[in-house]
Design an enzyme around this catalytic site. Structure first.
Site, PDB file in Angstrom:
ATOM      1  CG  ASP A 171      42.205  39.425  31.402  1.00 26.73           C
ATOM      2  OD1 ASP A 171      43.304  39.996  31.393  1.00 26.73           O
ATOM      3  OD2 ASP A 171      41.722  38.903  32.422  1.00 26.73           O
ATOM      4  CB  CYS A 174      39.563  42.329  43.014  1.00 29.93           C
ATOM      5  SG  CYS A 174      39.707  41.131  41.713  1.00 29.93           S
ATOM      6  CE  LYS A 216      43.899  46.632  32.708  1.00 28.04           C
ATOM      7  NZ  LYS A 216      44.285  45.896  33.913  1.00 28.04           N
ATOM      8  CG  ASN A 217      46.842  43.728  32.135  1.00 23.05           C
ATOM      9  OD1 ASN A 217      46.591  44.725  32.818  1.00 23.05           O
ATOM     10  ND2 ASN A 217      45.976  42.750  31.972  1.00 23.05           N
ATOM     11  NE  ARG A 224      43.351  39.148  40.560  1.00 24.34           N
ATOM     12  CZ  ARG A 224      43.314  40.152  39.687  1.00 24.34           C
ATOM     13  NH1 ARG A 224      42.341  41.016  39.722  1.00 24.34           N
ATOM     14  NH2 ARG A 224      44.298  40.306  38.826  1.00 24.34           N
ATOM     15  NE  ARG A 240      40.941  49.319  37.822  1.00 21.74           N
ATOM     16  CZ  ARG A 240      41.287  48.393  38.705  1.00 21.74           C
ATOM     17  NH1 ARG A 240      40.366  47.844  39.471  1.00 21.74           N
ATOM     18  NH2 ARG A 240      42.530  47.986  38.819  1.00 21.74           N
TER      19      ARG A 240
END
Ligand code: EPZ
Length: 424
Positions: free
Chosen positions: A306, A117, A22-23, A122, A398
């Site tokens: 993460d 968030c 994803k990133n 952030r 997500r």
């Protein structure tokens, strides 16, 4: 709001394939804004955030087509506006990644300022400082970043803090800037390296991606390319922990063991037997309770933030007391409160969690608060006795492609309860 119902699953067993990262995919999708030719991206994960980015580009007038579910062809020559609206940015902070390429190629950008968030404030100050250093004019008005630049000028940029998307935004700005740029204290994450590989395939002149100092020689224009996204190292790590927490044996395919070095070291410290090949990882934890492992999160190549929540879940079942220190984000322990609901013994002192492992935990209804916290709750539910109901699973959608199918094929007892079914 969908929920995931997880029951004690016993040792997981079998094989599961990792999806694309994803990133890595998110900045690479935005890199298409740097050219007026098609960018063909493959091994794209089928995720909520990828869909949001496609929507963001389409509403700019960019042509987005999908030859297959895990592929996309983006052609920005038809772009009509350089605005990233609030209603999209508020659902995905990574929308900030359109700023660098829009400024570099179109000379203007209006991006809604991403809010904080659950895991922290952030800020994006380092993104903006870097772009100003390259000659951009940046104004904050009405919750928007208004940025203009006739042509960005290459320069030396020193990041006060290692920032992944900050490095990616400035990298995409520098490839079309006038002259050379040097990014110091740059992020070394594999996703930064994958973006650089894609940009080089588009004709960019970049050296040093993956190190703390990246040299970029600006060029007048770039061209179309085809790029295959690297495997998702956090999804890979999450499945590795699923095997460890259920004392099973799993093989993860279509991945790259080099992307998860720090995670494999910690799993071996926890007692896992690990074997690796070019694109697969075998983890065997059969018949043994994990040992407690201490860790602290760091920018790559250190232990990834993460994966912190997933290891807090593992340590909650481990033999011994462990400490987890979170050094990247200021509020990334919200999963601890939910793990306590399952009977975990966790004490938080500042940015450190002290976990006393328990032989078993008991399932309960819990609430997902952010993407990786929700993954941790699913993992805990696999090993806890009874049933665990995880609410607000849109967080997990997500960042994890078909998580209940993938874990289900390993023997996990997990099913999705849609809002119609639960009447919620
Ligand atoms: C990226 O977020 C990832 N997201 C995050 O993954 C990941 O947790 C994070 O990097 C750290 O590895 C994407 O790549 C889309 P940072 P990013 O900028 O770039 C501070 C997931 O679960 N900072 O590296 O937003 C910041 O507050 C997500 O997939 C500034 O102070 O993170 C933080 O403390 C969650 N000013 C630290 O730097 C800035 O301008 C690292 O943040 C930018 C960052």
């Amino acid at each position: 709001m969908d929920k995931l119902l997880i029951a004690a699953s016993g040792p997981l067993a079998g094989e599961v394939a990792a999806s694309g990262a994803k990133n890595a995919a998110l900045p690479i999708l935005c890199a298409a804004l740097l050219i007026d030719q098609p960018l063909h991206i493959t091994n794209l994960p089928d995720l909520w955030d990828i869909g949001t980015t496609r929507k963001l580009l389409s509403q700019m007038g960019v042509a987005v087509s999908q030859p297959a579910v895990n592929e996309v062809v983006i052609d920005a020559k038809s772009i009509t506006t350089c605005v990233a609206p609030y209603e999209l940015v508020k659902t995905m902070r990574a929308s900030i990644l359109v700023l660098g390429p829009l400024l570099a190629k179109r000379g203007e950008a209006q991006v809604s300022l991403p809010g904080g968030c659950a895991i922290g404030a952030r800020p994006v100050d380092l993104h903006l400082l870097g772009l100003e250093a390259m000659g951009a004019e940046i104004k904050l008005e009405g919750g928007f970043i208004h940025a203009t630049a006739s042509r960005l000028k290459g320069t030396r940029i020193m990041f006060d803090t290692v920032t992944v998307t900050g490095t990616e935004n400035l990298l995409m700005a520098a490839v079309l800037a006038d002259g050379e740029s040097v990014l110091e204290n740059a992020a070394r994450e594999p996703e930064v390296v994958d973006l650089a590989r894609c940009l080089i395939a588009m004709g960019a002149k970049i050296e040093g991606a993956g190190s703390s100092t990246i040299h970029v020689q600006g060029v007048a224009e770039l061209h179309g390319a085809t790029h295959r996204v690297i495997p998702d190292r956090i999804e890979t790590g999450t499945f590795l922990v699923a095997a460890a927490i259920t004392r099973g044996r799993v093989r993860i395919t279509r991945t790259d063991p080099n992307l998860v070095d720090a995670v494999l070291v910690k799993l071996q410290q926890a007692g896992a037997k690990v074997a690796t090949g070019v694109d697969w990882i075998d983890i065997d934890c059969r018949g043994r309770r994990p040992d407690a492992v201490n860790l602290h999160t760091m920018p790559h190549p250190g232990f990834p933030t993460d994966m912190q929540a997933q290891f807090m879940a593992l340590n909650s079942f481990a033999d011994g007391v462990s400490t987890i220190r979170e050094t990247i984000f200021e509020n990334r322990f919200m999963h601890a409160q939910e793990l306590l609901r399952l009977g975990a013994e966790i004490r938080i002192e500042g940015n450190t969690a002290i976990i006393t492992g328990r032989e078993s935990l008991t399932g309960a209804p819990v609430m997902a608060t952010d993407l990786r916290a929700s993954a941790a709750l699913v993992l805990a539910g696999l090993a806890a006795e009874g049933e665990t109901l995880v609410d607000r699973v849109y967080h997990i959608d997500r960042g994890y492609e078909r998580i209940e199918q993938k874990l289900g094929q390993l023997g996990a007892k997990i099913r999705r309860i849609t809002k119609q079914e639960s009447g919620a």
